[in-house]
Scaffold this motif. Structure first.
Motif, PDB file in Angstrom:
ATOM      1  N   SER A 137      12.946  47.617   3.818  1.00 15.14           N
ATOM      2  CA  SER A 137      13.368  47.015   5.081  1.00 15.14           C
ATOM      3  C   SER A 137      12.146  46.767   5.959  1.00 15.14           C
ATOM      4  O   SER A 137      11.110  47.437   5.835  1.00 15.14           O
ATOM      5  CB  SER A 137      14.383  47.892   5.812  1.00 15.14           C
ATOM      6  OG  SER A 137      13.806  49.119   6.212  1.00 15.14           O
TER       7      SER A 137
ATOM      8  N   ASN B 223      22.197  42.120   1.613  1.00 17.12           N
ATOM      9  CA  ASN B 223      21.238  41.601   2.574  1.00 17.12           C
ATOM     10  C   ASN B 223      21.719  41.861   3.994  1.00 17.12           C
ATOM     11  O   ASN B 223      22.928  41.782   4.287  1.00 17.12           O
ATOM     12  CB  ASN B 223      21.020  40.101   2.365  1.00 17.12           C
ATOM     13  CG  ASN B 223      20.367  39.783   1.038  1.00 17.12           C
ATOM     14  OD1 ASN B 223      19.211  40.104   0.814  1.00 17.12           O
ATOM     15  ND2 ASN B 223      21.116  39.168   0.134  1.00 17.12           N
ATOM     16  N   TYR B 224      20.752  42.136   4.855  1.00 15.46           N
ATOM     17  CA  TYR B 224      21.065  42.480   6.250  1.00 15.46           C
ATOM     18  C   TYR B 224      19.971  41.946   7.155  1.00 15.46           C
ATOM     19  O   TYR B 224      18.779  42.013   6.826  1.00 15.46           O
ATOM     20  CB  TYR B 224      21.154  44.004   6.366  1.00 15.46           C
ATOM     21  CG  TYR B 224      20.966  44.572   7.755  1.00 15.46           C
ATOM     22  CD1 TYR B 224      22.003  44.563   8.679  1.00 15.46           C
ATOM     23  CD2 TYR B 224      19.745  45.146   8.126  1.00 15.46           C
ATOM     24  CE1 TYR B 224      21.824  45.107   9.947  1.00 15.46           C
ATOM     25  CE2 TYR B 224      19.567  45.693   9.391  1.00 15.46           C
ATOM     26  CZ  TYR B 224      20.609  45.670  10.295  1.00 15.46           C
ATOM     27  OH  TYR B 224      20.429  46.207  11.544  1.00 15.46           O
TER      28      TYR B 224
ATOM     29  N   THR C  52      23.863  41.918  -4.813  1.00 10.81           N
ATOM     30  CA  THR C  52      22.803  41.877  -3.821  1.00 10.81           C
ATOM     31  C   THR C  52      23.361  42.234  -2.447  1.00 10.81           C
ATOM     32  O   THR C  52      24.499  41.882  -2.111  1.00 10.81           O
ATOM     33  CB  THR C  52      22.144  40.489  -3.752  1.00 10.81           C
ATOM     34  OG1 THR C  52      23.140  39.508  -3.423  1.00 10.81           O
ATOM     35  CG2 THR C  52      21.505  40.138  -5.081  1.00 10.81           C
TER      36      THR C  52
ATOM     37  N   HIS D  18      16.784  44.166   2.207  1.00 14.07           N
ATOM     38  CA  HIS D  18      17.314  43.621   0.959  1.00 14.07           C
ATOM     39  C   HIS D  18      17.403  44.741  -0.065  1.00 14.07           C
ATOM     40  O   HIS D  18      16.508  45.582  -0.160  1.00 14.07           O
ATOM     41  CB  HIS D  18      16.424  42.502   0.420  1.00 14.07           C
ATOM     42  CG  HIS D  18      16.808  42.046  -0.959  1.00 14.07           C
ATOM     43  ND1 HIS D  18      17.892  41.230  -1.193  1.00 14.07           N
ATOM     44  CD2 HIS D  18      16.280  42.335  -2.176  1.00 14.07           C
ATOM     45  CE1 HIS D  18      17.995  41.017  -2.479  1.00 14.07           C
ATOM     46  NE2 HIS D  18      17.036  41.678  -3.112  1.00 14.07           N
TER      47      HIS D  18
END
Length: 355
Positions: free
Chosen positions: A346, A83-84, A81, A72
């Protein structure tokens, strides 16, 4: 091996010379994984975990167990933002598969197109909220080649872009990568959007027509319905050295090529390139210290008086224990002078943690 190289070469050549230079899906150039950010994204040759699906899918063959990863980040003073989330698993001793999702968006945007009613009165109750977001869904496959030390990987990706109720797009594309390891040396090649990635937009004409004061052809123009993303090529080389009984040092160099004229430090009418340098020091694979610099750009000085060279410095640390790895990076989305820095975190887990 020769057939694979020939396919990559033909795909790149045909895509470059059959399309005009346009830009889209730039959110896919940001990257994933704080550990990679800390090394200025110079990981094409060394990536070897669940995040390889993004950096070079050939690295997925190094997985010993299933892994999941999440990241994030906030950009532009927390306005946007990023996100992954990703997962990957070995199929057998020679192949692996992975899947990932990326979302980059700005939420709760004020829609003031209906702020003034038919009587000319301002009515704040007519304000609504909408979001604009870009999504990427990627399926990855990797396999060892018969040649010792060689592996290859491919990505099939679906792009989804949404701008409130006004417009939406779907896109499709493919990536391919190769890695080679020889003792303490690592080499990698990553070709992104090898067939040219296409985005096809659809627009809600009724919604656009509600924008007050908008006159098509004067102060409002409907964008093009088709966008293309030209191929990019990333070359990487790295070396791991033992600097003490308990310490290892990995140094890496990337050269990123775009087949278009940009502000990269090396640029011509048909191609541009920028280097990236990164290092990682680890203590018994438990604690990590990282640094790097990349994204070298020719920037025009204020007032138009000449140009200077901009770059993007990065710093990161990490901690790994019993299959749980937490990484942090201090980085930005542009360079050291144009953008605010972001704190990126992460998390990566080996599936053995849940057993």
């Amino acid at each position: 091996m020769k057939r694979l190289v020939l396919i990559l070469t033909l795909a790149l050549t045909c895509s470059v010379f059959s399309q005009t230079a346009k830009y889209s899906n730039e959110f896919l150039n940001i990257g994933v994984d704080a550990a990679s950010f800390g090394m200025a994204n110079a990981v094409t040759a060394t990536t070897n975990d669940v995040n390889s699906g993004y950096w070079n899918p050939a690295g997925l063959v190094n997985l010993k167990d299933s892994q999941v990863s999440a990241m994030h980040a906030n950009y532009f003073a927390n306005i946007a933002t990023y996100n992954y989330i990703a997962g990957a698993m070995p199929i057998d001793s020679k192949s692996a598969v992975g899947f990932s999702i990326i979302r980059f968006g700005v939420d709760d945007i004020l829609n003031t197109t209906q702020l003034i009613d038919d009587q000319g009165n301002i009515d704040f109750n007519r304000i609504s909220l909408f979001s604009t977001a870009d999504y990427a869904f990627t399926l990855s496959y990797a396999r060892n080649l018969p040649l010792e030390g060689f592996s290859y990987g491919v990505n099939a990706k679906v792009i989804r872009r949404v701008i409130g109720d006004f417009a939406q797009a779907w896109g499709f594309g493919f990536d391919a990568g190769i890695q080679f390891q020889r003792k303490s040396w690592f080499f990698g090649v990553m070709a992104r959007d090898i067939t040219t990635t296409y985005n096809t937009w659809t627009f809600d004409d009724a919604e656009l027509a509600t924008i007050q004061g908008a006159i098509d052809g004067q102060n409002q123009t409907t964008p093009e319905a088709t966008e293309i993303t030209l191929p990019k090529l990333q070359l990487g080389i790295a070396k791991t050295t033992s600097i003490h009984r308990d310490f290892d040092l990995t140094t890496s160099l990337n050269m990123d090529f775009r087949f278009a004229e940009t502000n990269d430090i090396i640029s011509s009418g048909s191609m541009s390139a920028t280097p990236a340098f990164g290092f990682e020091v680890d203590y018994i694979k438990l604690v990590y210290l990282r640094g790097g610099v990349g994204n070298f750009q020719n920037l025009e000085s204020l007032g138009g008086e000449g140009t200077n060279i901009g770059f993007q410095p990065n710093f990161g640390v990490g901690f790994r224990y019993k299959g749980i790895q937490i990484d942090y990076a201090l980085t930005d989305i542009g360079d050291q002078s144009l953008a605010l820095y972001s704190n990126v975190f992460s998390l990566k887990l080996d599936w053995s943690v849940f057993r």
